[in-house]
Design a protein around this motif. Structure first.
Motif, PDB file in Angstrom:
ATOM      1  N   HIS A  60      56.944  39.194  38.989  1.00 35.81           N
ATOM      2  CA  HIS A  60      55.649  39.027  39.644  1.00 35.81           C
ATOM      3  C   HIS A  60      54.446  39.076  38.708  1.00 35.81           C
ATOM      4  O   HIS A  60      53.315  38.933  39.159  1.00 35.81           O
ATOM      5  N   ILE A  62      53.218  41.715  37.193  1.00 30.44           N
ATOM      6  CA  ILE A  62      52.438  42.900  37.578  1.00 30.44           C
ATOM      7  C   ILE A  62      52.089  43.760  36.369  1.00 30.44           C
ATOM      8  O   ILE A  62      52.930  44.038  35.516  1.00 30.44           O
ATOM      9  N   ARG A 110      45.843  40.010  36.080  1.00 31.08           N
ATOM     10  CA  ARG A 110      47.208  40.200  36.577  1.00 31.08           C
ATOM     11  C   ARG A 110      47.186  41.058  37.840  1.00 31.08           C
ATOM     12  O   ARG A 110      46.349  41.964  37.967  1.00 31.08           O
ATOM     13  N   PRO A 111      48.111  40.819  38.769  1.00 33.10           N
ATOM     14  CA  PRO A 111      48.173  41.681  39.966  1.00 33.10           C
ATOM     15  C   PRO A 111      48.575  43.101  39.600  1.00 33.10           C
ATOM     16  O   PRO A 111      49.243  43.339  38.586  1.00 33.10           O
ATOM     17  N   SER A 112      48.167  44.055  40.434  1.00 37.66           N
ATOM     18  CA  SER A 112      48.453  45.463  40.173  1.00 37.66           C
ATOM     19  C   SER A 112      49.646  46.000  40.968  1.00 37.66           C
ATOM     20  O   SER A 112      50.163  47.048  40.665  1.00 37.66           O
ATOM     21  N   ARG A 113      50.015  45.289  42.023  1.00 37.41           N
ATOM     22  CA  ARG A 113      51.156  45.742  42.832  1.00 37.41           C
ATOM     23  C   ARG A 113      51.890  44.549  43.422  1.00 37.41           C
ATOM     24  O   ARG A 113      51.411  43.430  43.342  1.00 37.41           O
ATOM     25  N   PRO A 115      53.314  41.733  45.811  1.00 36.91           N
ATOM     26  CA  PRO A 115      52.688  41.004  46.909  1.00 36.91           C
ATOM     27  C   PRO A 115      53.302  41.438  48.236  1.00 36.91           C
ATOM     28  O   PRO A 115      54.469  41.792  48.308  1.00 36.91           O
TER      29      PRO A 115
END
Length: 116
Positions: A60, A62, A110-113, A115
């Motif tokens: 992902h 993350i 970047r995403p932190s957690r 989806p």
């Protein structure tokens, strides 16, 4: 394979030393093992301590909030150290700051957690 083991060693040190990052070394080790040893790649990818973060990154992209804060703090501290303690020339400071800014933008994008 040697690069993989060196990076695993540095990454394990980083798990205990606050200024040495763990995840980037483990990512390089995972890449190196993917090119040299299926067995060690699987071992690192499924490792109980390091595997989950590597899997989150691989699947992902993350970067957890704690890692973001640590990396941004380290970049800021490095920049301030160069500017006020080392007193590097302005063009070196500008180049270093630009590279750090690019890194910060990437990390923050970047995403932190996972989806939902």
């Amino acid at each position: 394979m040697a690069l993989g083991f060196i990076c695993v060693g540095l990454g394990m040190l980083g798990a205990f030393l606050p200024l040495l990052p763990t995840t980037p070394f483990m990512l390089v080790a995972l890449w190196a093992f993917s090119r040299s040893s299926r067995r060690f790649h699987h071992w690192l990818y499924t490792h109980p301590r390091f595997g989950p973060r590597l899997q989150e990154w691989h699947q992902h992209g993350i970067v957890p909030v704690k890692v973001k804060l640590t990396s941004l703090s380290a970049m800021t501290a490095s920049f301030l150290f160069m500017a006020f303690v080392m007193r590097v020339k302005w063009h070196v400071l500008a180049m270093s700051g630009s590279v750090m800014l690019i890194g910060a933008v990437y990390v923050l994008s970047r995403p932190s957690r996972l989806p939902k």
